[in-house]
Design a protein around this motif. Structure first.
Motif, PDB file in Angstrom:
ATOM      1  N   LYS A 145      -4.653   1.582 -27.999  1.00  0.00           N
ATOM      2  CA  LYS A 145      -5.477   2.763 -27.706  1.00  0.00           C
ATOM      3  C   LYS A 145      -6.726   2.375 -26.918  1.00  0.00           C
ATOM      4  CE  LYS A 145      -4.350   5.799 -31.641  1.00  0.00           C
ATOM      5  NZ  LYS A 145      -4.891   6.373 -32.905  1.00  0.00           N
TER       6      LYS A 145
ATOM      7  N   LYS B  43      -7.880   3.278 -22.991  1.00  0.00           N
ATOM      8  CA  LYS B  43      -9.144   3.937 -22.684  1.00  0.00           C
ATOM      9  C   LYS B  43      -9.909   3.165 -21.614  1.00  0.00           C
ATOM     10  CE  LYS B  43      -9.840   6.021 -27.267  1.00  0.00           C
ATOM     11  NZ  LYS B  43     -10.624   5.939 -28.533  1.00  0.00           N
TER      12      LYS B  43
ATOM     13  N   LYS C 192      -4.047   4.875 -16.388  1.00  0.00           N
ATOM     14  CA  LYS C 192      -2.617   4.617 -16.187  1.00  0.00           C
ATOM     15  C   LYS C 192      -2.266   4.328 -14.737  1.00  0.00           C
ATOM     16  CE  LYS C 192      -1.512   9.577 -15.984  1.00  0.00           C
ATOM     17  NZ  LYS C 192      -0.773  10.657 -16.640  1.00  0.00           N
TER      18      LYS C 192
ATOM     19  N   ASP D  40       2.648   7.621 -34.599  1.00  0.00           N
ATOM     20  CA  ASP D  40       1.444   7.526 -33.772  1.00  0.00           C
ATOM     21  C   ASP D  40       1.703   6.764 -32.475  1.00  0.00           C
ATOM     22  OD1 ASP D  40       1.806   5.245 -35.273  1.00  0.00           O
ATOM     23  OD2 ASP D  40      -0.295   4.974 -35.805  1.00  0.00           O
TER      24      ASP D  40
ATOM     25  N   GLN E 106       3.260   9.204 -30.106  1.00  0.00           N
ATOM     26  CA  GLN E 106       2.250  10.120 -29.575  1.00  0.00           C
ATOM     27  C   GLN E 106       1.483   9.478 -28.417  1.00  0.00           C
ATOM     28  OE1 GLN E 106       2.006  13.387 -30.811  1.00  0.00           O
ATOM     29  NE2 GLN E 106       0.902  13.598 -28.868  1.00  0.00           N
ATOM     30  N   ILE E 107       1.155   8.195 -28.561  1.00  0.00           N
ATOM     31  CA  ILE E 107       0.466   7.476 -27.482  1.00  0.00           C
ATOM     32  C   ILE E 107       1.359   7.391 -26.251  1.00  0.00           C
ATOM     33  CG2 ILE E 107      -0.452   5.231 -26.776  1.00  0.00           C
ATOM     34  CD1 ILE E 107      -1.276   4.792 -29.680  1.00  0.00           C
TER      35      ILE E 107
ATOM     36  N   LYS F 166       3.722   9.378 -25.371  1.00  0.00           N
ATOM     37  CA  LYS F 166       3.816  10.713 -24.774  1.00  0.00           C
ATOM     38  C   LYS F 166       2.544  11.088 -24.032  1.00  0.00           C
ATOM     39  CE  LYS F 166       4.764  15.547 -26.012  1.00  0.00           C
ATOM     40  NZ  LYS F 166       5.128  16.463 -27.129  1.00  0.00           N
ATOM     41  N   ASP F 167       1.402  10.880 -24.662  1.00  0.00           N
ATOM     42  CA  ASP F 167       0.126  11.281 -24.072  1.00  0.00           C
ATOM     43  C   ASP F 167      -0.217  10.472 -22.826  1.00  0.00           C
ATOM     44  OD1 ASP F 167      -0.167  13.104 -26.104  1.00  0.00           O
ATOM     45  OD2 ASP F 167      -1.548  11.866 -27.288  1.00  0.00           O
ATOM     46  N   CYS F 168       0.112   9.187 -22.854  1.00  0.00           N
ATOM     47  CA  CYS F 168      -0.275   8.289 -21.755  1.00  0.00           C
ATOM     48  C   CYS F 168       0.860   7.990 -20.795  1.00  0.00           C
ATOM     49  CB  CYS F 168      -0.832   6.987 -22.327  1.00  0.00           C
ATOM     50  SG  CYS F 168      -2.293   7.217 -23.355  1.00  0.00           S
ATOM     51  N   LYS F 169       2.032   8.613 -21.041  1.00  0.00           N
ATOM     52  CA  LYS F 169       3.200   8.417 -20.170  1.00  0.00           C
ATOM     53  C   LYS F 169       3.530   6.936 -20.001  1.00  0.00           C
ATOM     54  CE  LYS F 169       4.122  12.725 -19.187  1.00  0.00           C
ATOM     55  NZ  LYS F 169       4.126  13.415 -20.448  1.00  0.00           N
TER      56      LYS F 169
ATOM     57  N   SER G 178       9.692  14.402 -23.072  1.00  0.00           N
ATOM     58  CA  SER G 178       8.309  13.992 -22.805  1.00  0.00           C
ATOM     59  C   SER G 178       8.112  13.510 -21.372  1.00  0.00           C
ATOM     60  CB  SER G 178       7.899  12.874 -23.777  1.00  0.00           C
ATOM     61  OG  SER G 178       8.055  13.277 -25.116  1.00  0.00           O
TER      62      SER G 178
END
Length: 302
Positions: A90, A94, A98, A114, A117-118, A120-123, A147
């Motif tokens: 994570k 940050k 990407k 989790d 989820q990372i 998916k969110d960050c591709k 996703s």
């Protein structure tokens, strides 16, 4: 011309995957004080792509500095992680957007929610090693599809005799790809160009399109040969890249005399280049035999 470097800043890992090449190997972590010089050497030699592998890269304490230095020199960075260090991942994502670094997560068992989820969110990319006993999870494929995540199927290395029993011939691996990509079109296969798609002047890209650099600076044509001192072709801090790439040990990688595999039941026989040289060396002690994963005798027993 070398297009990319596979770099192993550490071989330490919190897992012990049966298919991993690094079992039994030991190198000290790459010294932080050498990072600047290492990146400068890559830049001086017009190497624009750095593939950071392991071990587990997030166990390397100077990973952020390494990536930052590479990005500053316009070197494209790719990192492969097992995804178990969630907080470190994570924080890393940050720090680096990407667009500046690509991260692939190796998933060969049920992933944590989790982590998904990372991804998916960050591709991020997903990668899974494919073998007879390890086929892709349909739920994970569906997750990748919905996703919009790239999913890479990796043709399993078979470095020990027992691994060959779990491996599959290359054409069976490609048949699996075709099976799944009808439903999940974002699937991409990962395999040695010693099979198909390689340069007509040599069997595989080891030592010609790519090199492996270990944490002590030692250079090999391919990471699979890093345990064989006789295939070491130099040290990036002691020898110039031109000297390294002129090593007579690379002659077997630079020449190609045609397909030496006799497995004519393979759909790719006409275009195949006999597979991975490293596998031939590991199992037969010579480059003059085809990749053992496609051994004809094994096929005839089926």
């Amino acid at each position: 011309m070398i297009e990319y470097v596979q770099f192993f800043p550490t071989l330490r890992c919190n897992k012990s995957c049966a298919f991993c090449f690094s079992q039994g190997l030991f190198y000290h972590d790459f010294p932080e004080e050498r990072i600047g010089r290492f990146i400068a050497i890559l830049r001086e030699n017009k190497i624009n792509s750095l593939d950071i592998l392991g071990g587990e890269p997030f166990l390397y304490k100077s990973l952020n500095k390494l990536v930052k230095k590479a990005i500053e020199k316009d070197i494209e960075v790719t990192i492969s992680t097992n995804g178990t260090f969630i907080n470190e991942l994570k924080n890393f994502l940050k720090t680096f957007d990407k667009g500046s670094v690509k991260v692939g997560v190796s998933i060969n068992e049920s992933p944590a929610e989790d982590l998904l989820q990372i991804i998916k969110d960050c591709k991020l990319w997903i990668k899974s090693v494919i073998s007879k006993e390890s086929l892709p999870d349909v739920n994970l494929l569906e997750f990748a599809k919905t996703s919009g995540i790239k999913y890479y199927f990796i043709y399993m290395d078979a470095l020990k005799e027992r691994d060959l029993k779990n491996s599959m011939p290359f054409y069976e691996f490609m048949n699996k790809i075709k099976e799944y990509e009808n439903l999940f079109p974002q699937i991409k296969p990962v395999f040695c160009k010693g099979f198909i798609g390689g340069n007509s002047n040599y069997r595989c890209p080891a030592g010609t399109e790519k090199i492996t650099i270990m944490s002590d600076g030692s250079v090999y044509p391919c990471y699979l040969l890093a345990r064989f001192e006789e295939y070491k072709i130099g040290n990036i801090f002691k020898d110039s890249l031109s000297e390294i790439l002129s090593s007579p040990k690379l002659e077997i990688f630079k020449t190609y005399d045609g397909n030496i595999c006799h497995n004519k039941i393979c759909n790719y026989y006409e275009e195949c280049r006999s597979g991975c040289i490293a596998h031939s060396i590991i199992h037969y002690g010579t480059h003059r035999k085809p990749d053992p994963r496609c051994n004809l005798k094994k096929e005839e027993k089926r």
